[in-house]
Design a protein around this motif. Structure first.
Motif, short mmCIF file in Angstrom:
data_model
loop_
_atom_site.label_atom_id
_atom_site.label_comp_id
_atom_site.label_asym_id
_atom_site.label_seq_id
_atom_site.Cartn_x
_atom_site.Cartn_y
_atom_site.Cartn_z
N ALA A 99 -35.84 -20.21 -21.30
CA ALA A 99 -34.38 -20.09 -21.24
C ALA A 99 -33.91 -20.13 -19.79
N ASP A 100 -33.17 -21.14 -19.44
CA ASP A 100 -32.78 -21.32 -18.04
C ASP A 100 -31.64 -20.38 -17.66
N ASN A 101 -31.82 -19.67 -16.56
CA ASN A 101 -30.76 -18.87 -15.95
C ASN A 101 -31.13 -18.70 -14.48
N PRO A 102 -30.22 -18.26 -13.63
CA PRO A 102 -30.50 -18.20 -12.18
C PRO A 102 -31.71 -17.36 -11.79
N TYR A 103 -32.14 -16.45 -12.67
CA TYR A 103 -33.25 -15.56 -12.33
C TYR A 103 -34.58 -16.01 -12.95
N ASN A 104 -34.56 -17.10 -13.70
CA ASN A 104 -35.79 -17.57 -14.33
C ASN A 104 -36.55 -18.45 -13.34
N THR A 105 -37.54 -17.88 -12.68
CA THR A 105 -38.30 -18.61 -11.67
C THR A 105 -39.36 -19.52 -12.30
N TYR A 106 -39.38 -19.59 -13.66
CA TYR A 106 -40.20 -20.59 -14.32
C TYR A 106 -39.42 -21.91 -14.46
N THR A 107 -38.08 -21.81 -14.47
CA THR A 107 -37.25 -23.02 -14.63
C THR A 107 -36.50 -23.38 -13.36
N ARG A 108 -36.43 -22.45 -12.38
CA ARG A 108 -35.69 -22.69 -11.14
C ARG A 108 -36.62 -22.66 -9.94
N ASP A 109 -36.32 -23.52 -8.97
CA ASP A 109 -37.08 -23.53 -7.72
C ASP A 109 -36.62 -22.40 -6.81
N GLY A 110 -37.48 -22.01 -5.90
CA GLY A 110 -37.13 -21.06 -4.86
C GLY A 110 -36.94 -19.63 -5.35
N LEU A 111 -36.32 -18.85 -4.48
CA LEU A 111 -36.06 -17.44 -4.77
C LEU A 111 -34.89 -17.30 -5.75
N PRO A 112 -34.83 -16.20 -6.50
CA PRO A 112 -33.64 -15.93 -7.30
C PRO A 112 -32.45 -15.68 -6.39
N PRO A 113 -31.23 -15.69 -6.92
CA PRO A 113 -30.05 -15.59 -6.05
C PRO A 113 -29.85 -14.23 -5.40
N THR A 114 -30.41 -13.19 -5.97
CA THR A 114 -30.27 -11.83 -5.41
C THR A 114 -31.59 -11.09 -5.57
N PRO A 115 -31.73 -9.95 -4.92
CA PRO A 115 -32.88 -9.10 -5.23
C PRO A 115 -32.86 -8.69 -6.70
N ILE A 116 -33.98 -8.21 -7.19
CA ILE A 116 -34.07 -7.79 -8.59
C ILE A 116 -34.34 -6.29 -8.70
N ALA A 117 -34.41 -5.59 -7.58
CA ALA A 117 -34.69 -4.15 -7.58
C ALA A 117 -34.46 -3.60 -6.18
N LEU A 118 -34.68 -2.31 -6.03
CA LEU A 118 -34.56 -1.64 -4.74
C LEU A 118 -35.96 -1.49 -4.14
N PRO A 119 -36.30 -2.29 -3.13
CA PRO A 119 -37.65 -2.20 -2.55
C PRO A 119 -37.76 -1.08 -1.53
N GLY A 120 -38.94 -0.49 -1.45
CA GLY A 120 -39.21 0.53 -0.45
C GLY A 120 -39.69 -0.08 0.85
N ALA A 121 -39.98 0.78 1.83
CA ALA A 121 -40.37 0.33 3.16
C ALA A 121 -41.66 -0.49 3.12
N ALA A 122 -42.62 -0.09 2.29
CA ALA A 122 -43.90 -0.80 2.23
C ALA A 122 -43.71 -2.22 1.70
N ALA A 123 -42.86 -2.37 0.69
CA ALA A 123 -42.60 -3.70 0.14
C ALA A 123 -41.84 -4.56 1.13
N LEU A 124 -40.91 -3.97 1.87
CA LEU A 124 -40.19 -4.72 2.91
C LEU A 124 -41.16 -5.25 3.96
N HIS A 125 -42.05 -4.39 4.38
CA HIS A 125 -43.03 -4.81 5.39
C HIS A 125 -43.93 -5.90 4.84
N ALA A 126 -44.42 -5.73 3.60
CA ALA A 126 -45.33 -6.71 3.01
C ALA A 126 -44.66 -8.07 2.82
N ALA A 127 -43.38 -8.05 2.46
CA ALA A 127 -42.67 -9.30 2.20
C ALA A 127 -42.67 -10.22 3.41
N VAL A 128 -42.60 -9.64 4.60
CA VAL A 128 -42.50 -10.45 5.82
C VAL A 128 -43.80 -10.44 6.63
#
Length: 336
Positions: A262-291
């Motif tokens: 089912a296509d929607n902006p958050y379906n990363t199986y049907t859409r290229d790239g990142l979703p349009p917004t974050p999907i949760a509240l990340p902590g400091a460790a996830a922020l560091h790991a992301a970059v």
């Protein structure tokens, strides 16, 4: 006659001495409490009013002494409003110092890492010590109240335990959590690895939210980040289930094949790239790991069922891991 005159002359000194002794005794005698008691200092209350309310509550006996002490010590303008816990051993002098320092009773709100914005808002709304100023239909416009109109609120609030006095408003909590997130995100972005496929801090925030939802293991965050950053770099779709879940209204806990299609902006199986917004509240460790992704060539990972993941560099290896860990080793059940 001389005795009478002597008495007349000495009486004021005797009275003054007794008053000074009584005043000193009042200031240094513990308050009249058998157990710790909560006491509310109203906003804008004068020294006199606070003393009268302490006396009305039976905590002190001579509010006029209280007022005199405040004025003589030039502390009559510094009392801070709030809810205080008064212990039996405190003296009236201690009380005034307590109110001047503003050491109010502190309550707490814990926002766990990985919660969504709406989960956080419902927890804030349900907290009995927080004064709510936002109706539920105003939640999605909260960024306008923070001076950032038009921005989506997801991901922009740092998960942590926050301490606050009674009657703190929901917007007070949100301002603090939002400022914390901006600071933590800026710190992570400033210390990012080179040659990331992420354009700016916001894309880093989106990536961090995906990492946060994909694994709770500290030793896997940078590996998960490596997979998704490498997929972006190669132009591959992320194909991550947490984004699909975020895009499903009233998710019932189970992802079906039709959800992946089912296509929607958050379906990363049907859409290229990142979703349009974050999907949760990340902590400091996830922020560091992301970059700061791990040095890894992995492009796939699958849950082992024990909270950990198997990472693969090729689709063939990934397929075998899926069969092993999710299909019980039965290749005939492999469906995608």
């Amino acid at each position: 006659m001389r005795r009478l005159l002597l008495v007349v002359l000495l009486l004021p000194l005797i009275i003054a001495g007794w008053l000074a002794w009584d005043y000193h005794r009042f200031l240094h005698t513990p308050v009249n409490l058998a157990e710790a008691t909560e006491f509310q200092v109203p906003a804008g209350a004068s020294l006199r009013r606070v003393g009268q309310e302490l006396a009305a509550a039976g905590i002190i006996s001579k509010p006029h002494y209280w007022e005199i002490h405040g004025r003589l010590s030039e502390q009559d303008q510094g009392i801070r409003a709030g809810e205080y816990l008064i212990h039996p051993g405190l003296t009236p002098e201690d009380l005034l110092a307590l109110f001047i320092r503003g050491r109010t009773i502190q309550y707490s709100l814990t926002i766990p890492e990985g919660w969504t914005f709406l989960q956080m808002m419902r927890a804030i709304s349900a907290h009995e010590k927080i004064r709510n100023t936002l109706a539920e239909d105003e939640y999605m416009n909260v960024m306008a109240h923070l001076g950032r109109p038009g921005e989506h609120p997801e991901g922009w609030f740092f998960p942590d335990t926050y301490l606050f006095p009674r009657y703190t408003t929901d917007m007070d909590i949100l301002r603090i959590a939002h400022q914390r997130m901006r600071q933590e995100l800026a710190r992570a972005w400033e210390n990012r690895a080179e040659d990331l496929p992420l354009k700016d801090e916001y894309e880093a925030l989106i990536m961090a939210s995906i990492v946060e939802k994909e694994t709770g293991r500290a030793d896997e965050r940078t590996l998960v980040s490596a997979v998704f950053n490498e997929r972006l770099r190669r132009g591959m779709r992320l194909q991550t289930d947490p984004t699909v879940i975020y895009g499903i209204e009233n998710f019932d806990g189970r992802i079906r094949r039709r959800d992946l299609r089912a296509d929607n902006p958050y379906n990363t199986y049907t859409r290229d790239g990142l979703p349009p917004t974050p999907i949760a509240l990340p902590g400091a460790a996830a922020l560091h790991a992301a970059v700061n992704p791990a040095e890894s060539r992995a492009l796939f990972f699958v849950s082992r069922g024990d909270g950990s993941h198997h990472f693969s560099t090729t689709y063939q290896e990934h397929r075998r891991a899926v069969i092993q860990y999710q299909l019980g080793g039965d290749a005939s059940r492999y469906g995608r």
